[in-house]
Motif scaffolding. Structure first.
Motif, PDB file in Angstrom:
ATOM      1  N   TYR A  30     -15.464  -1.157   0.227  1.00 48.05           N
ATOM      2  CA  TYR A  30     -13.996  -0.864   0.564  1.00 48.05           C
ATOM      3  C   TYR A  30     -13.154  -0.787  -0.859  1.00 48.05           C
ATOM      4  N   GLY A  32     -10.035   0.418  -0.875  1.00 46.39           N
ATOM      5  CA  GLY A  32      -8.574   0.861  -0.513  1.00 46.39           C
ATOM      6  C   GLY A  32      -7.875  -0.437  -0.705  1.00 46.39           C
ATOM      7  N   TYR A  33      -6.524  -0.367  -0.387  1.00 44.78           N
ATOM      8  CA  TYR A  33      -5.577  -1.324  -0.343  1.00 44.78           C
ATOM      9  C   TYR A  33      -4.720  -1.430   1.004  1.00 44.78           C
ATOM     10  N   ALA A  34      -4.710  -2.668   1.308  1.00 43.64           N
ATOM     11  CA  ALA A  34      -3.970  -3.060   2.761  1.00 43.64           C
ATOM     12  C   ALA A  34      -2.977  -4.142   2.360  1.00 43.64           C
ATOM     13  N   THR A  35      -2.123  -4.215   3.313  1.00 42.52           N
ATOM     14  CA  THR A  35      -1.179  -5.269   3.663  1.00 42.52           C
ATOM     15  C   THR A  35      -1.402  -5.702   4.938  1.00 42.52           C
ATOM     16  N   VAL A  36      -1.329  -7.258   5.143  1.00 41.24           N
ATOM     17  CA  VAL A  36      -1.547  -7.822   6.358  1.00 41.24           C
ATOM     18  C   VAL A  36      -0.473  -8.702   6.463  1.00 41.24           C
ATOM     19  N   ILE A  44      -9.663  -6.486   8.496  1.00 39.70           N
ATOM     20  CA  ILE A  44      -9.503  -5.491   7.314  1.00 39.70           C
ATOM     21  C   ILE A  44     -10.637  -4.677   7.171  1.00 39.70           C
ATOM     22  N   SER A  45     -10.532  -3.542   6.351  1.00 39.12           N
ATOM     23  CA  SER A  45     -11.434  -2.394   6.490  1.00 39.12           C
ATOM     24  C   SER A  45     -12.623  -2.866   5.663  1.00 39.12           C
ATOM     25  N   TYR A 143      -1.706  -9.222   0.417  1.00 39.19           N
ATOM     26  CA  TYR A 143      -2.002  -7.935  -0.045  1.00 39.19           C
ATOM     27  C   TYR A 143      -3.369  -8.116  -0.345  1.00 39.19           C
ATOM     28  N   TYR A 146      -4.996  -5.756  -3.814  1.00 35.02           N
ATOM     29  CA  TYR A 146      -3.907  -5.633  -4.219  1.00 35.02           C
ATOM     30  C   TYR A 146      -3.997  -4.887  -5.832  1.00 35.02           C
TER      31      TYR A 146
END
Length: 161
Positions: A30, A32-36, A44-45, A143, A146
Protein backbone atom coordinates in the motif's frame (compact mmCIF):
# COMPACT_ATOMS: atom_id res chain seq x y z
CA UNK A 1 11.73 1.00 1.58
CA UNK A 2 13.94 -1.70 0.02
CA UNK A 3 12.68 -4.33 -2.37
CA UNK A 4 11.24 -7.00 -0.07
CA UNK A 5 11.59 -9.88 -2.52
CA UNK A 6 15.13 -10.58 -1.29
CA UNK A 7 13.90 -10.50 2.32
CA UNK A 8 11.14 -12.98 1.54
CA UNK A 9 13.63 -15.24 -0.30
CA UNK A 10 16.06 -15.09 2.62
CA UNK A 11 13.33 -15.94 5.15
CA UNK A 12 12.04 -18.76 2.96
CA UNK A 13 15.53 -20.29 2.86
CA UNK A 14 16.00 -19.93 6.63
CA UNK A 15 12.65 -21.56 7.42
CA UNK A 16 13.28 -24.40 4.97
CA UNK A 17 16.69 -25.01 6.54
CA UNK A 18 15.02 -25.34 9.95
CA UNK A 19 13.00 -28.32 8.73
CA UNK A 20 9.73 -26.63 7.83
CA UNK A 21 8.48 -26.25 4.28
CA UNK A 22 7.38 -22.87 2.98
CA UNK A 23 4.59 -23.66 0.54
CA UNK A 24 3.66 -20.16 -0.60
CA UNK A 25 4.39 -16.51 0.08
CA UNK A 26 1.83 -13.80 -0.72
CA UNK A 27 2.52 -10.07 -0.41
CA UNK A 28 0.59 -6.85 -0.87
CA UNK A 29 1.79 -3.23 -0.83
CA UNK A 30 0.00 0.00 0.00
CA UNK A 31 1.63 3.23 -1.11
CA UNK A 32 -1.32 5.57 -0.53
CA UNK A 33 -2.28 7.87 2.28
CA UNK A 34 -5.34 7.70 4.52
CA UNK A 35 -6.88 9.52 7.46
CA UNK A 36 -8.84 7.57 10.08
CA UNK A 37 -10.89 9.52 12.65
CA UNK A 38 -12.44 6.85 14.81
CA UNK A 39 -12.13 5.40 18.28
CA UNK A 40 -13.27 2.05 16.84
CA UNK A 41 -10.88 -0.14 14.88
CA UNK A 42 -11.12 0.67 11.16
CA UNK A 43 -9.67 -1.18 8.16
CA UNK A 44 -6.91 0.51 6.20
CA UNK A 45 -5.95 -0.54 2.68
CA UNK A 46 -3.36 -3.05 3.81
CA UNK A 47 -4.48 -6.67 3.44
CA UNK A 48 -3.44 -9.94 1.87
CA UNK A 49 -5.41 -13.07 0.90
CA UNK A 50 -4.07 -16.60 1.10
CA UNK A 51 -5.71 -20.00 0.58
CA UNK A 52 -3.89 -22.74 2.47
CA UNK A 53 -3.17 -26.03 0.74
CA UNK A 54 -4.02 -27.92 3.95
CA UNK A 55 -6.04 -27.01 7.03
CA UNK A 56 -3.23 -28.32 9.26
CA UNK A 57 -0.71 -25.78 7.94
CA UNK A 58 0.26 -22.56 9.69
CA UNK A 59 0.73 -18.99 8.52
CA UNK A 60 3.37 -16.44 9.49
CA UNK A 61 2.15 -12.88 8.89
CA UNK A 62 4.06 -9.60 8.96
CA UNK A 63 2.80 -6.06 8.32
CA UNK A 64 5.42 -3.34 8.24
CA UNK A 65 6.58 -0.01 6.89
CA UNK A 66 4.90 3.34 6.57
CA UNK A 67 3.98 5.44 9.59
CA UNK A 68 1.04 6.19 11.82
CA UNK A 69 0.80 9.71 13.22
CA UNK A 70 -1.77 11.35 15.48
CA UNK A 71 -3.23 14.36 13.72
CA UNK A 72 -4.13 17.91 14.56
CA UNK A 73 -1.51 18.43 17.26
CA UNK A 74 -3.57 16.22 19.54
CA UNK A 75 -2.40 14.25 22.51
CA UNK A 76 -3.58 10.70 22.61
CA UNK A 77 -2.82 7.15 21.65
CA UNK A 78 -3.24 5.35 18.38
CA UNK A 79 -3.47 1.61 18.00
CA UNK A 80 -2.89 -0.86 15.18
CA UNK A 81 -3.81 -4.53 15.12
CA UNK A 82 -3.48 -7.49 12.79
CA UNK A 83 -6.76 -9.23 11.95
CA UNK A 84 -7.63 -12.62 10.44
CA UNK A 85 -10.87 -13.17 8.55
CA UNK A 86 -11.83 -16.59 7.14
CA UNK A 87 -14.15 -16.39 4.14
CA UNK A 88 -17.13 -14.20 5.01
CA UNK A 89 -16.74 -14.90 8.75
CA UNK A 90 -16.08 -12.42 11.51
CA UNK A 91 -12.79 -10.67 12.29
CA UNK A 92 -10.41 -12.32 14.76
CA UNK A 93 -7.58 -10.37 16.37
CA UNK A 94 -4.33 -12.32 16.32
CA UNK A 95 -3.22 -12.68 19.92
CA UNK A 96 0.54 -12.48 19.47
CA UNK A 97 2.33 -10.17 21.89
CA UNK A 98 3.21 -7.67 19.19
CA UNK A 99 -0.23 -7.59 17.57
CA UNK A 100 -1.03 -4.17 19.05
CA UNK A 101 1.09 -1.06 18.98
CA UNK A 102 0.62 2.28 20.72
CA UNK A 103 2.34 5.63 20.17
CA UNK A 104 1.70 8.79 22.14
CA UNK A 105 1.82 12.17 20.44
CA UNK A 106 2.30 15.49 22.15
CA UNK A 107 2.42 18.85 20.40
CA UNK A 108 5.44 17.90 18.28
CA UNK A 109 5.20 16.06 14.99
CA UNK A 110 6.10 12.42 15.41
CA UNK A 111 5.01 9.12 13.99
CA UNK A 112 5.58 5.48 14.61
CA UNK A 113 6.52 2.86 12.05
CA UNK A 114 3.95 0.13 11.59
CA UNK A 115 5.37 -3.23 12.69
CA UNK A 116 2.99 -6.10 13.44
CA UNK A 117 3.43 -9.84 13.10
CA UNK A 118 2.53 -13.23 14.38
CA UNK A 119 1.93 -16.88 13.76
CA UNK A 120 -1.50 -18.30 13.05
CA UNK A 121 -3.15 -21.70 12.73
CA UNK A 122 -6.46 -20.90 11.00
CA UNK A 123 -7.43 -24.61 10.63
CA UNK A 124 -8.99 -24.12 7.20
CA UNK A 125 -8.23 -24.54 3.53
CA UNK A 126 -10.68 -21.73 2.68
CA UNK A 127 -9.53 -18.24 1.71
CA UNK A 128 -8.04 -16.32 4.65
CA UNK A 129 -7.61 -12.54 4.71
CA UNK A 130 -5.07 -10.84 6.96
CA UNK A 131 -5.49 -7.09 7.36
CA UNK A 132 -4.46 -4.13 9.47
CA UNK A 133 -6.87 -1.95 11.43
CA UNK A 134 -6.18 1.29 13.30
CA UNK A 135 -8.00 3.50 15.82
CA UNK A 136 -7.32 6.41 18.14
CA UNK A 137 -8.28 6.43 21.79
CA UNK A 138 -10.10 9.77 21.50
CA UNK A 139 -11.47 9.87 17.94
CA UNK A 140 -8.84 12.35 16.71
CA UNK A 141 -7.40 11.82 13.24
CA UNK A 142 -4.69 9.25 12.58
CA UNK A 143 -2.62 9.79 9.46
CA UNK A 144 -1.68 6.46 7.87
CA UNK A 145 1.47 6.51 5.72
CA UNK A 146 1.49 10.28 6.31
CA UNK A 147 5.00 10.84 5.01
CA UNK A 148 4.21 8.85 1.85
CA UNK A 149 6.88 7.69 -0.51
CA UNK A 150 7.24 4.45 1.42
CA UNK A 151 5.45 1.19 0.99
CA UNK A 152 3.44 -0.44 3.70
CA UNK A 153 3.74 -4.18 3.11
CA UNK A 154 1.93 -7.24 4.43
CA UNK A 155 3.37 -10.72 3.91
CA UNK A 156 1.64 -14.07 4.55
CA UNK A 157 3.73 -17.24 4.39
CA UNK A 158 2.14 -20.73 4.46
CA UNK A 159 4.25 -23.19 6.46
CA UNK A 160 3.74 -26.94 6.21
CA UNK A 161 3.68 -28.48 9.67
Amino acid sequence: MPDLSSLVSANTTAVAAAGANVLQVVTSNYTGYATVSSNSFTDISLSVNITLTSSSNRVMVWAMGGTLEAGGGSTGSMYARLIRKIGSGSDTTLSEGNAQQTANKSSISQGTVLALGGGDAPATSSAVTYKVQVKSDNGNAIYVNYYGGGDMTIIAMEIKV
